[in-house]
Design a protein around this motif. Structure first.
Motif, short mmCIF file in Angstrom:
data_model
loop_
_atom_site.label_atom_id
_atom_site.label_comp_id
_atom_site.label_asym_id
_atom_site.label_seq_id
_atom_site.Cartn_x
_atom_site.Cartn_y
_atom_site.Cartn_z
N ARG A 121 -30.15 -38.49 26.61
CA ARG A 121 -30.72 -38.97 27.86
C ARG A 121 -30.14 -38.16 29.02
O ARG A 121 -28.92 -38.04 29.16
CB ARG A 121 -30.40 -40.45 28.06
N MET A 137 -26.16 -37.88 28.31
CA MET A 137 -25.54 -38.96 27.54
C MET A 137 -26.44 -39.30 26.35
O MET A 137 -27.49 -38.68 26.15
CB MET A 137 -25.33 -40.19 28.42
N PHE A 138 -26.02 -40.27 25.57
CA PHE A 138 -26.80 -40.69 24.41
C PHE A 138 -27.81 -41.77 24.83
O PHE A 138 -27.52 -42.60 25.68
CB PHE A 138 -25.87 -41.20 23.31
N HIS A 139 -28.96 -41.73 24.21
CA HIS A 139 -30.03 -42.64 24.60
C HIS A 139 -29.96 -43.99 23.88
O HIS A 139 -30.04 -45.04 24.52
CB HIS A 139 -31.39 -42.00 24.33
N SER A 191 -23.57 -48.23 33.37
CA SER A 191 -22.55 -47.92 32.37
C SER A 191 -21.84 -46.61 32.67
O SER A 191 -20.72 -46.40 32.25
CB SER A 191 -23.18 -47.87 30.98
N PRO A 203 -28.66 -47.35 22.18
CA PRO A 203 -27.47 -48.19 22.36
C PRO A 203 -26.43 -48.02 21.26
O PRO A 203 -25.22 -48.05 21.52
CB PRO A 203 -28.05 -49.61 22.37
N ALA A 237 -19.97 -43.17 21.85
CA ALA A 237 -20.12 -41.93 22.61
C ALA A 237 -18.81 -41.15 22.71
O ALA A 237 -18.80 -39.92 22.61
CB ALA A 237 -20.64 -42.25 24.00
N TYR A 243 -28.16 -51.10 30.81
CA TYR A 243 -27.27 -49.94 30.81
C TYR A 243 -27.26 -49.22 32.16
O TYR A 243 -26.79 -48.10 32.27
CB TYR A 243 -27.71 -48.96 29.71
N HIS A 297 -25.71 -45.34 19.62
CA HIS A 297 -24.97 -44.10 19.85
C HIS A 297 -24.10 -44.19 21.10
O HIS A 297 -23.03 -43.59 21.16
CB HIS A 297 -25.96 -42.94 19.99
N GLN A 298 -24.52 -44.98 22.07
CA GLN A 298 -23.72 -45.14 23.28
C GLN A 298 -22.39 -45.83 22.96
O GLN A 298 -21.37 -45.54 23.60
CB GLN A 298 -24.50 -45.97 24.31
N LYS A 299 -22.40 -46.71 21.99
CA LYS A 299 -21.18 -47.44 21.64
C LYS A 299 -20.10 -46.53 21.07
O LYS A 299 -18.91 -46.83 21.17
CB LYS A 299 -21.52 -48.55 20.64
#
Length: 303
Positions: free
Chosen positions: A190, A104-106, A292, A108, A114, A289, A110-112
Protein backbone atom coordinates in the motif's frame (compact mmCIF):
# COMPACT_ATOMS: atom_id res chain seq x y z
CA UNK A 1 23.99 4.86 13.62
CA UNK A 2 20.86 6.99 13.27
CA UNK A 3 18.98 6.94 16.55
CA UNK A 4 15.97 8.91 15.31
CA UNK A 5 12.59 7.13 15.34
CA UNK A 6 11.94 5.17 12.20
CA UNK A 7 8.23 5.74 12.43
CA UNK A 8 7.90 9.49 12.81
CA UNK A 9 5.08 11.47 11.26
CA UNK A 10 6.01 15.13 10.98
CA UNK A 11 9.12 16.04 13.03
CA UNK A 12 8.82 18.90 15.49
CA UNK A 13 11.77 20.68 13.88
CA UNK A 14 9.81 21.13 10.67
CA UNK A 15 6.91 22.59 12.67
CA UNK A 16 9.16 25.27 14.14
CA UNK A 17 10.75 25.98 10.77
CA UNK A 18 7.40 26.74 9.15
CA UNK A 19 5.65 28.29 12.12
CA UNK A 20 4.92 31.38 10.02
CA UNK A 21 2.36 29.48 7.95
CA UNK A 22 0.55 28.16 11.01
CA UNK A 23 -1.26 31.45 11.68
CA UNK A 24 -4.63 31.16 10.00
CA UNK A 25 -7.46 33.73 9.83
CA UNK A 26 -9.12 32.04 12.82
CA UNK A 27 -6.04 32.30 15.05
CA UNK A 28 -6.95 34.29 18.16
CA UNK A 29 -6.22 34.43 21.84
CA UNK A 30 -9.88 33.93 22.63
CA UNK A 31 -10.38 30.58 24.33
CA UNK A 32 -14.09 30.73 23.54
CA UNK A 33 -13.46 30.68 19.78
CA UNK A 34 -11.11 27.72 20.14
CA UNK A 35 -13.75 25.92 22.20
CA UNK A 36 -16.35 26.61 19.50
CA UNK A 37 -14.06 25.18 16.82
CA UNK A 38 -13.50 22.04 18.84
CA UNK A 39 -17.23 21.67 19.45
CA UNK A 40 -17.85 22.06 15.71
CA UNK A 41 -15.22 19.43 14.94
CA UNK A 42 -16.83 16.96 17.32
CA UNK A 43 -20.34 17.53 15.98
CA UNK A 44 -19.71 16.82 12.31
CA UNK A 45 -22.09 14.88 10.12
CA UNK A 46 -23.11 11.35 10.97
CA UNK A 47 -20.91 8.42 9.86
CA UNK A 48 -23.63 7.36 7.39
CA UNK A 49 -23.11 10.48 5.29
CA UNK A 50 -21.01 10.12 2.14
CA UNK A 51 -17.48 11.48 2.65
CA UNK A 52 -15.05 12.79 0.05
CA UNK A 53 -11.31 13.29 -0.07
CA UNK A 54 -10.09 16.87 -0.03
CA UNK A 55 -6.74 16.01 -1.56
CA UNK A 56 -6.83 14.53 -5.06
CA UNK A 57 -3.80 12.21 -5.31
CA UNK A 58 -3.18 10.45 -8.63
CA UNK A 59 -0.44 7.92 -9.42
CA UNK A 60 0.56 8.07 -13.08
CA UNK A 61 0.36 4.33 -13.71
CA UNK A 62 -2.48 2.27 -15.15
CA UNK A 63 -4.59 0.06 -12.94
CA UNK A 64 -4.34 -3.71 -13.36
CA UNK A 65 -6.32 -5.40 -16.11
CA UNK A 66 -7.89 -7.94 -13.76
CA UNK A 67 -9.55 -5.96 -10.99
CA UNK A 68 -12.40 -7.52 -9.08
CA UNK A 69 -15.24 -5.09 -8.41
CA UNK A 70 -15.45 -5.91 -4.69
CA UNK A 71 -11.78 -5.08 -4.09
CA UNK A 72 -9.88 -1.81 -4.06
CA UNK A 73 -8.07 -1.02 -7.31
CA UNK A 74 -4.67 -2.64 -7.87
CA UNK A 75 -1.70 -1.22 -9.78
CA UNK A 76 1.40 -3.08 -10.96
CA UNK A 77 4.69 -1.17 -10.70
CA UNK A 78 8.34 -1.83 -11.58
CA UNK A 79 11.08 -1.63 -8.98
CA UNK A 80 13.50 1.23 -9.64
CA UNK A 81 11.27 3.02 -12.17
CA UNK A 82 10.29 6.64 -11.45
CA UNK A 83 6.53 7.19 -11.10
CA UNK A 84 4.81 10.55 -10.94
CA UNK A 85 2.20 11.35 -8.29
CA UNK A 86 0.03 14.45 -8.79
CA UNK A 87 -1.15 16.33 -5.69
CA UNK A 88 -4.11 18.73 -5.77
CA UNK A 89 -5.92 20.51 -2.94
CA UNK A 90 -9.54 20.93 -3.95
CA UNK A 91 -9.84 23.91 -1.60
CA UNK A 92 -6.69 25.56 -2.97
CA UNK A 93 -5.12 26.44 0.40
CA UNK A 94 -2.83 29.47 -0.06
CA UNK A 95 0.12 28.13 1.91
CA UNK A 96 2.33 25.12 2.48
CA UNK A 97 0.83 21.69 3.07
CA UNK A 98 2.87 18.97 4.77
CA UNK A 99 2.58 15.50 3.26
CA UNK A 100 4.21 12.16 3.81
CA UNK A 101 4.33 9.16 1.47
CA UNK A 102 4.80 5.73 3.04
CA UNK A 103 5.03 2.26 1.58
CA UNK A 104 3.47 -0.35 3.84
CA UNK A 105 1.63 -3.66 3.76
CA UNK A 106 -1.98 -3.70 2.63
CA UNK A 107 -3.51 -6.80 4.22
CA UNK A 108 -4.20 -6.65 8.00
CA UNK A 109 -2.48 -10.01 8.50
CA UNK A 110 0.72 -8.63 6.97
CA UNK A 111 0.46 -5.37 8.89
CA UNK A 112 0.58 -7.29 12.16
CA UNK A 113 4.02 -8.70 11.30
CA UNK A 114 5.29 -5.64 9.43
CA UNK A 115 8.27 -5.12 11.74
CA UNK A 116 9.63 -8.62 11.17
CA UNK A 117 9.00 -8.35 7.42
CA UNK A 118 10.91 -5.09 7.14
CA UNK A 119 13.69 -6.32 9.41
CA UNK A 120 14.12 -9.31 7.10
CA UNK A 121 14.10 -7.07 4.03
CA UNK A 122 16.66 -4.60 5.41
CA UNK A 123 19.08 -7.34 6.37
CA UNK A 124 18.91 -8.79 2.86
CA UNK A 125 20.18 -5.53 1.33
CA UNK A 126 23.83 -4.98 0.36
CA UNK A 127 24.07 -1.94 2.67
CA UNK A 128 21.50 -2.36 5.48
CA UNK A 129 22.64 0.86 7.14
CA UNK A 130 21.49 2.95 4.18
CA UNK A 131 18.80 0.74 2.66
CA UNK A 132 15.65 2.56 1.59
CA UNK A 133 12.36 1.10 0.37
CA UNK A 134 11.58 4.25 -1.61
CA UNK A 135 13.41 7.35 -2.84
CA UNK A 136 12.44 10.83 -3.95
CA UNK A 137 13.44 11.83 -7.49
CA UNK A 138 14.34 15.52 -7.23
CA UNK A 139 15.19 16.00 -10.92
CA UNK A 140 11.68 15.23 -12.17
CA UNK A 141 9.55 16.47 -9.27
CA UNK A 142 7.79 19.84 -9.52
CA UNK A 143 6.58 22.03 -6.64
CA UNK A 144 8.07 19.77 -3.94
CA UNK A 145 9.94 21.57 -1.12
CA UNK A 146 11.75 20.81 2.14
CA UNK A 147 12.14 17.07 1.53
CA UNK A 148 12.82 14.97 4.64
CA UNK A 149 13.49 11.24 5.15
CA UNK A 150 12.20 10.31 8.63
CA UNK A 151 12.47 6.58 7.89
CA UNK A 152 13.60 4.01 5.37
CA UNK A 153 10.01 3.46 4.20
CA UNK A 154 8.82 7.05 3.82
CA UNK A 155 9.51 10.56 2.58
CA UNK A 156 8.04 13.83 3.93
CA UNK A 157 7.77 17.06 1.98
CA UNK A 158 5.90 20.35 1.62
CA UNK A 159 3.92 21.70 -1.34
CA UNK A 160 1.80 24.74 -2.03
CA UNK A 161 -1.92 24.03 -1.91
CA UNK A 162 -2.99 26.60 -4.49
CA UNK A 163 -0.29 25.64 -6.99
CA UNK A 164 -0.38 21.86 -6.60
CA UNK A 165 2.68 19.64 -7.12
CA UNK A 166 4.02 16.53 -8.79
CA UNK A 167 6.17 14.09 -6.84
CA UNK A 168 8.33 11.49 -8.57
CA UNK A 169 9.21 8.42 -6.54
CA UNK A 170 11.17 5.18 -7.02
CA UNK A 171 10.52 1.98 -5.10
CA UNK A 172 13.37 -0.37 -4.21
CA UNK A 173 11.52 -3.41 -2.92
CA UNK A 174 9.55 -6.24 -4.55
CA UNK A 175 6.31 -7.80 -3.43
CA UNK A 176 8.21 -11.10 -3.21
CA UNK A 177 11.03 -9.75 -0.99
CA UNK A 178 9.47 -10.68 2.33
CA UNK A 179 9.78 -14.46 2.25
CA UNK A 180 12.71 -16.89 2.16
CA UNK A 181 10.67 -19.25 0.00
CA UNK A 182 11.51 -19.07 -3.71
CA UNK A 183 8.65 -18.75 -6.17
CA UNK A 184 6.27 -17.38 -3.54
CA UNK A 185 3.39 -15.21 -4.76
CA UNK A 186 3.99 -11.51 -4.17
CA UNK A 187 1.96 -9.81 -1.47
CA UNK A 188 0.04 -6.56 -2.07
CA UNK A 189 1.54 -3.37 -0.70
CA UNK A 190 0.00 0.00 0.00
CA UNK A 191 1.30 3.45 -0.94
CA UNK A 192 -0.21 5.74 1.67
CA UNK A 193 -0.26 9.54 1.48
CA UNK A 194 -0.91 11.59 4.61
CA UNK A 195 -1.49 15.33 4.24
CA UNK A 196 -1.74 17.89 7.02
CA UNK A 197 -2.92 21.49 6.70
CA UNK A 198 -3.87 24.21 9.22
CA UNK A 199 -7.62 24.55 9.69
CA UNK A 200 -8.64 27.99 8.43
CA UNK A 201 -12.40 27.64 8.52
CA UNK A 202 -15.17 26.27 10.71
CA UNK A 203 -14.90 22.44 10.84
CA UNK A 204 -18.61 22.22 10.07
CA UNK A 205 -17.82 23.49 6.58
CA UNK A 206 -15.47 20.50 6.21
CA UNK A 207 -18.07 17.91 7.22
CA UNK A 208 -18.20 16.32 3.76
CA UNK A 209 -14.48 15.47 3.80
CA UNK A 210 -13.08 12.20 5.09
CA UNK A 211 -10.17 13.53 7.17
CA UNK A 212 -10.02 14.28 10.88
CA UNK A 213 -9.11 17.22 13.09
CA UNK A 214 -6.24 17.12 15.55
CA UNK A 215 -4.39 19.59 17.72
CA UNK A 216 -0.73 18.81 17.07
CA UNK A 217 1.04 22.11 17.66
CA UNK A 218 1.83 24.16 20.73
CA UNK A 219 -0.58 26.90 19.66
CA UNK A 220 -3.38 24.32 20.14
CA UNK A 221 -4.99 25.23 16.83
CA UNK A 222 -6.60 22.40 14.91
CA UNK A 223 -5.06 20.82 11.82
CA UNK A 224 -6.95 18.90 9.16
CA UNK A 225 -5.31 15.52 8.47
CA UNK A 226 -6.29 13.23 5.62
CA UNK A 227 -4.97 9.87 4.45
CA UNK A 228 -5.46 8.10 1.14
CA UNK A 229 -3.83 5.09 -0.47
CA UNK A 230 -3.22 3.06 -3.60
CA UNK A 231 -2.85 -0.74 -3.56
CA UNK A 232 0.17 -1.93 -5.57
CA UNK A 233 2.35 -4.90 -6.40
CA UNK A 234 6.02 -4.36 -7.24
CA UNK A 235 7.86 -6.37 -9.90
CA UNK A 236 11.44 -6.47 -11.18
CA UNK A 237 12.48 -4.90 -14.51
CA UNK A 238 9.47 -4.82 -16.91
CA UNK A 239 7.48 -7.27 -14.83
CA UNK A 240 4.48 -4.93 -14.43
CA UNK A 241 3.96 -4.73 -18.19
CA UNK A 242 4.37 -8.50 -18.60
CA UNK A 243 1.90 -9.16 -15.79
CA UNK A 244 -0.73 -6.88 -17.33
CA UNK A 245 -0.18 -8.43 -20.74
CA UNK A 246 -0.51 -11.98 -19.38
CA UNK A 247 -3.62 -11.07 -17.37
CA UNK A 248 -5.25 -9.46 -20.42
CA UNK A 249 -4.55 -12.56 -22.50
CA UNK A 250 -5.97 -14.87 -19.85
CA UNK A 251 -9.03 -12.71 -19.34
CA UNK A 252 -9.59 -12.51 -23.10
CA UNK A 253 -9.68 -16.30 -23.32
CA UNK A 254 -12.26 -16.49 -20.56
CA UNK A 255 -14.53 -13.91 -22.20
CA UNK A 256 -14.12 -15.58 -25.58
CA UNK A 257 -15.34 -18.81 -24.05
CA UNK A 258 -18.35 -17.00 -22.58
CA UNK A 259 -19.33 -15.62 -25.98
CA UNK A 260 -20.17 -19.13 -27.14
CA UNK A 261 -22.69 -19.57 -24.35
CA UNK A 262 -26.34 -18.87 -25.09
CA UNK A 263 -26.83 -16.30 -22.30
CA UNK A 264 -23.32 -14.85 -22.18
CA UNK A 265 -24.35 -11.22 -21.64
CA UNK A 266 -26.04 -12.11 -18.36
CA UNK A 267 -23.16 -14.20 -17.06
CA UNK A 268 -21.97 -12.92 -13.63
CA UNK A 269 -18.37 -12.84 -14.84
CA UNK A 270 -19.11 -9.72 -16.87
CA UNK A 271 -19.69 -7.90 -13.58
CA UNK A 272 -16.69 -9.34 -11.74
CA UNK A 273 -14.01 -7.02 -13.14
CA UNK A 274 -13.49 -3.29 -13.43
CA UNK A 275 -12.08 -1.83 -16.61
CA UNK A 276 -8.42 -0.78 -16.48
CA UNK A 277 -7.72 2.98 -16.63
CA UNK A 278 -4.39 4.72 -17.44
CA UNK A 279 -4.01 6.26 -13.97
CA UNK A 280 -4.53 5.22 -10.33
CA UNK A 281 -6.53 7.51 -8.04
CA UNK A 282 -5.79 7.24 -4.32
CA UNK A 283 -8.81 6.19 -2.26
CA UNK A 284 -9.82 6.63 1.37
CA UNK A 285 -7.90 4.51 3.88
CA UNK A 286 -10.10 1.90 5.61
CA UNK A 287 -11.20 3.37 8.94
CA UNK A 288 -9.67 0.74 11.30
CA UNK A 289 -6.15 1.51 10.04
CA UNK A 290 -6.40 5.25 9.37
CA UNK A 291 -3.79 6.41 11.86
CA UNK A 292 -1.67 3.29 12.39
CA UNK A 293 1.25 5.05 10.67
CA UNK A 294 1.76 7.37 13.62
CA UNK A 295 1.68 4.74 16.35
CA UNK A 296 5.00 2.94 15.82
CA UNK A 297 8.50 3.66 17.01
CA UNK A 298 10.29 0.34 17.28
CA UNK A 299 14.10 0.13 17.61
CA UNK A 300 14.21 -3.55 16.67
CA UNK A 301 14.62 -2.78 12.99
CA UNK A 302 18.30 -3.11 12.13
CA UNK A 303 18.93 0.32 10.68
Amino acid sequence: MDQSPIYDSFPSSSTQQYSHIRHSPITTSSSSLEANLRQSASSLASPQQKKHLRFHIVLQASTAVTQKTEESSLTYLNRGQAYGIDLTDKLGYDGLIQSQLVIMFHDPSHQKVALSYWDFWINQQKDPQHARALDFDANQSVGIMNVRHPGFDRVSFDWHGRQGAKLFIRFHCLSTDFSRIKGVKGIPLRICMTSQVPLTTDPLLMRHYAGSFQSIHKDKMLDYIEQSYCRVKLFRDKGAERKNKDDAKQLGKQFEKLMHESDAKHHPMWLMYNESVPYSVFGEVPAPYSFSLFDHSDPRLSF
